[in-house]
Write a protein that holds these residues in place. Structure first.
Motif, PDB file in Angstrom:
ATOM      1  N   VAL A  73       0.840  -1.192   0.000  1.00 43.50           N
ATOM      2  CA  VAL A  73       0.000   0.000   0.000  1.00 43.50           C
ATOM      3  C   VAL A  73       0.882   1.252   0.000  1.00 43.50           C
ATOM      4  O   VAL A  73       1.857   1.346   0.752  1.00 43.50           O
ATOM      5  CB  VAL A  73      -0.909   0.021   1.254  1.00 43.50           C
ATOM      6  CG1 VAL A  73      -1.759   1.287   1.294  1.00 43.50           C
ATOM      7  CG2 VAL A  73      -1.789  -1.219   1.290  1.00 43.50           C
ATOM      8  N   ALA A  74       0.537   2.200  -0.871  1.00 45.60           N
ATOM      9  CA  ALA A  74       1.162   3.525  -0.895  1.00 45.60           C
ATOM     10  C   ALA A  74       2.680   3.483  -1.106  1.00 45.60           C
ATOM     11  O   ALA A  74       3.440   4.097  -0.353  1.00 45.60           O
ATOM     12  CB  ALA A  74       0.826   4.306   0.377  1.00 45.60           C
ATOM     13  N   PRO A  75       3.154   2.777  -2.141  1.00 47.06           N
ATOM     14  CA  PRO A  75       4.595   2.770  -2.409  1.00 47.06           C
ATOM     15  C   PRO A  75       5.046   4.091  -3.018  1.00 47.06           C
ATOM     16  O   PRO A  75       4.362   4.667  -3.867  1.00 47.06           O
ATOM     17  CB  PRO A  75       4.744   1.622  -3.413  1.00 47.06           C
ATOM     18  CG  PRO A  75       3.448   1.593  -4.148  1.00 47.06           C
ATOM     19  CD  PRO A  75       2.404   1.975  -3.140  1.00 47.06           C
ATOM     20  N   GLY A  76       6.200   4.587  -2.583  1.00 40.42           N
ATOM     21  CA  GLY A  76       6.656   5.848  -3.158  1.00 40.42           C
ATOM     22  C   GLY A  76       7.937   6.376  -2.559  1.00 40.42           C
ATOM     23  O   GLY A  76       8.635   5.706  -1.812  1.00 40.42           O
ATOM     24  N   HIS A 132       9.905   3.256  -0.381  1.00 31.76           N
ATOM     25  CA  HIS A 132       9.205   2.734   0.791  1.00 31.76           C
ATOM     26  C   HIS A 132       7.783   2.310   0.447  1.00 31.76           C
ATOM     27  O   HIS A 132       7.221   2.726  -0.566  1.00 31.76           O
ATOM     28  CB  HIS A 132       9.211   3.730   1.958  1.00 31.76           C
ATOM     29  CG  HIS A 132       8.324   4.926   1.776  1.00 31.76           C
ATOM     30  ND1 HIS A 132       8.784   6.224   1.804  1.00 31.76           N
ATOM     31  CD2 HIS A 132       6.974   5.039   1.580  1.00 31.76           C
ATOM     32  CE1 HIS A 132       7.769   7.059   1.635  1.00 31.76           C
ATOM     33  NE2 HIS A 132       6.662   6.370   1.493  1.00 31.76           N
ATOM     34  N   THR A 133       7.219   1.455   1.283  1.00 33.33           N
ATOM     35  CA  THR A 133       5.836   1.021   1.102  1.00 33.33           C
ATOM     36  C   THR A 133       5.243   0.661   2.450  1.00 33.33           C
ATOM     37  O   THR A 133       5.959   0.464   3.433  1.00 33.33           O
ATOM     38  CB  THR A 133       5.757  -0.190   0.152  1.00 33.33           C
ATOM     39  OG1 THR A 133       4.395  -0.447  -0.180  1.00 33.33           O
ATOM     40  CG2 THR A 133       6.336  -1.434   0.797  1.00 33.33           C
ATOM     41  N   ARG A 134       3.937   0.589   2.488  1.00 33.25           N
ATOM     42  CA  ARG A 134       3.227   0.117   3.671  1.00 33.25           C
ATOM     43  C   ARG A 134       2.608  -1.251   3.369  1.00 33.25           C
ATOM     44  O   ARG A 134       2.383  -1.594   2.213  1.00 33.25           O
ATOM     45  CB  ARG A 134       2.132   1.114   4.063  1.00 33.25           C
ATOM     46  CG  ARG A 134       2.626   2.544   4.262  1.00 33.25           C
ATOM     47  CD  ARG A 134       1.467   3.477   4.552  1.00 33.25           C
ATOM     48  NE  ARG A 134       1.833   4.872   4.437  1.00 33.25           N
ATOM     49  CZ  ARG A 134       2.287   5.642   5.435  1.00 33.25           C
ATOM     50  NH1 ARG A 134       2.427   5.114   6.641  1.00 33.25           N
ATOM     51  NH2 ARG A 134       2.592   6.906   5.236  1.00 33.25           N
ATOM     52  N   LEU A 135       2.306  -1.983   4.421  1.00 29.90           N
ATOM     53  CA  LEU A 135       1.600  -3.245   4.270  1.00 29.90           C
ATOM     54  C   LEU A 135       0.123  -3.094   4.599  1.00 29.90           C
ATOM     55  O   LEU A 135      -0.671  -4.007   4.386  1.00 29.90           O
ATOM     56  CB  LEU A 135       2.228  -4.327   5.149  1.00 29.90           C
ATOM     57  CG  LEU A 135       3.695  -4.646   4.835  1.00 29.90           C
ATOM     58  CD1 LEU A 135       4.211  -5.751   5.744  1.00 29.90           C
ATOM     59  CD2 LEU A 135       3.870  -5.040   3.377  1.00 29.90           C
ATOM     60  N   GLY A 177       0.111   2.215   7.881  1.00 31.20           N
ATOM     61  CA  GLY A 177       1.114   1.421   8.596  1.00 31.20           C
ATOM     62  C   GLY A 177       2.518   1.967   8.418  1.00 31.20           C
ATOM     63  O   GLY A 177       2.742   2.968   7.723  1.00 31.20           O
ATOM     64  N   PRO A 178       3.519   1.329   9.049  1.00 34.23           N
ATOM     65  CA  PRO A 178       4.911   1.763   8.909  1.00 34.23           C
ATOM     66  C   PRO A 178       5.362   1.720   7.454  1.00 34.23           C
ATOM     67  O   PRO A 178       4.829   0.949   6.647  1.00 34.23           O
ATOM     68  CB  PRO A 178       5.689   0.741   9.751  1.00 34.23           C
ATOM     69  CG  PRO A 178       4.688   0.149  10.680  1.00 34.23           C
ATOM     70  CD  PRO A 178       3.387   0.159   9.943  1.00 34.23           C
ATOM     71  N   ARG A 179       6.367   2.519   7.151  1.00 30.83           N
ATOM     72  CA  ARG A 179       6.896   2.586   5.784  1.00 30.83           C
ATOM     73  C   ARG A 179       8.194   1.784   5.702  1.00 30.83           C
ATOM     74  O   ARG A 179       9.245   2.230   6.137  1.00 30.83           O
ATOM     75  CB  ARG A 179       7.106   4.055   5.385  1.00 30.83           C
ATOM     76  CG  ARG A 179       5.808   4.813   5.224  1.00 30.83           C
ATOM     77  CD  ARG A 179       6.031   6.290   4.990  1.00 30.83           C
ATOM     78  NE  ARG A 179       6.486   6.971   6.199  1.00 30.83           N
ATOM     79  CZ  ARG A 179       6.847   8.259   6.237  1.00 30.83           C
ATOM     80  NH1 ARG A 179       6.826   8.983   5.141  1.00 30.83           N
ATOM     81  NH2 ARG A 179       7.229   8.801   7.369  1.00 30.83           N
TER      82      ARG A 179
END
Length: 329
Positions: free
Chosen positions: A268-271, A289-292, A296-298
């Motif tokens: 989720v939300a990679p960037g 970075h990305t979230r799971l 959530g954490p990056r």
């Protein structure tokens, strides 16, 4: 005889085994793989450089206090080597500010680290500073603030990116208030006296990285809600100063671009990617970075960049769960 048959079978088995080993060596051995995320704790907004010792050094937004530094030989296995600053040496120009979105470079004999200093809601007092070190692992000496939003007239002046071109040094920056550029002094530690700023891309972008390849400059940025649908996009230009356009020739000032990577595969939300790194097979790799989960954490993630008709993309436009690893001899 039975003994002769057994002996021949053993020799045949040994020959097959030797041939298998030989073919494996000729093919470079079995392909090594890796799994994402490559670091399973928060290392947002990474920037990376290769040191003279053969290690890649990575710096990130300070979810780890005082701006974390990690190193790796292969982009997959990372170890912490400390922080860029200490409680005594950390920058202070933004009251109660945090260190965000660094950018590492080798300028002359120094490792020069640009950083954002900000806090939520301080879009007119945040700014960009600079520190330098003789070694990529530090310690870094802070040279202080280069500019802040209310002085340079650009709201939310964070996310620095340094590039040299045509014998000149430039700073690109900006976060959802336009992507901007200005010329720097020869040492890279301050703005060039009298230099004027220029807007390069629209108000929906942040996290600039510019990659030069085959006569094009690729402006790679992130856009979207950084909690849930952040994604990496790109435009390109024949000139560093633009105009940067999509495949159809539409300008990024009008918020037109091509997708590099977005949500998918459970990510989720990679960037906010780091600089591309080329391995010994000539393959380009991108750390980001990305979230799971939403909010959530990056985590730190790695993907190979494929070039499709002159445009960079992650395969399928989604992060890989696992893939063949970079090759470094």
């Amino acid at each position: 005889s039975e003994a002769w048959k057994i002996s021949n079978m053993k020799q045949l088995f040994l020959l097959k085994a030797l041939l298998a080993i030989s073919f494996s060596l000729m093919a470079g051995g079995p392909a090594k793989t890796y799994k994402n995320p490559v670091v399973n704790y928060s290392l947002p907004d990474p920037t990376v450089i290769k040191g003279e010792d053969g290690y890649f050094y990575l710096y990130a937004t300070e979810d780890i206090r005082n701006l974390p530094i990690h190193r790796s030989k292969d982009l997959v296995n990372w170890e912490s080597v400390g922080t860029a600053f200490t409680p005594e040496t950390r920058p202070t120009f933004e009251s109660k500010g945090n260190l965000w979105a660094p950018d590492i470079n080798k300028i002359g004999h120094k490792y020069v680290l640009y950083y954002s200093m900000s806090r939520w809601g301080s879009e007119w007092t945040c700014g960009i500073g600079v520190a330098a070190s003789d070694k990529p692992e530090g310690p870094f000496k802070d040279h202080g603030m280069m500019f802040r939003s209310n002085e340079i007239g650009v709201q939310n002046s964070i996310d620095p990116f340094y590039i040299e071109d045509g014998g000149k040094k430039y700073m690109f920056w900006g976060s959802f208030r336009g992507i901007w550029v200005i010329e720097l002094a020869d040492d890279g530690l301050s703005l060039k006296p009298g230099a004027g700023k220029r807007k390069i891309a629209g108000d929906q972008y942040e996290g600039t990285y510019i990659h030069k390849r085959d006569g094009y400059y690729y402006l790679i940025v992130s856009t979207g809600d950084f909690m849930k649908d952040y994604h990496v996009v790109v435009g390109r230009s024949r000139s560093l100063m633009g105009p940067y356009v999509d495949r159809a020739g539409r300008d990024m000032l009008g918020v037109h671009h091509e997708l590099v990577v977005g949500n998918g595969n459970g990510f989720v939300a990679p960037g906010h990617n780091a600089e591309f790194v080329t391995d010994d097979k000539g393959q380009d790799w991108m750390l980001y970075h990305t979230r799971l989960e939403v909010g959530g954490p990056r985590y730190l993630i790695l993907d190979r960049i494929e070039w499709n008709d002159g445009w960079p993309e992650v395969r399928g436009y989604v992060p890989a769960r696992s893939a063949e690893a970079p090759v470094f001899e």
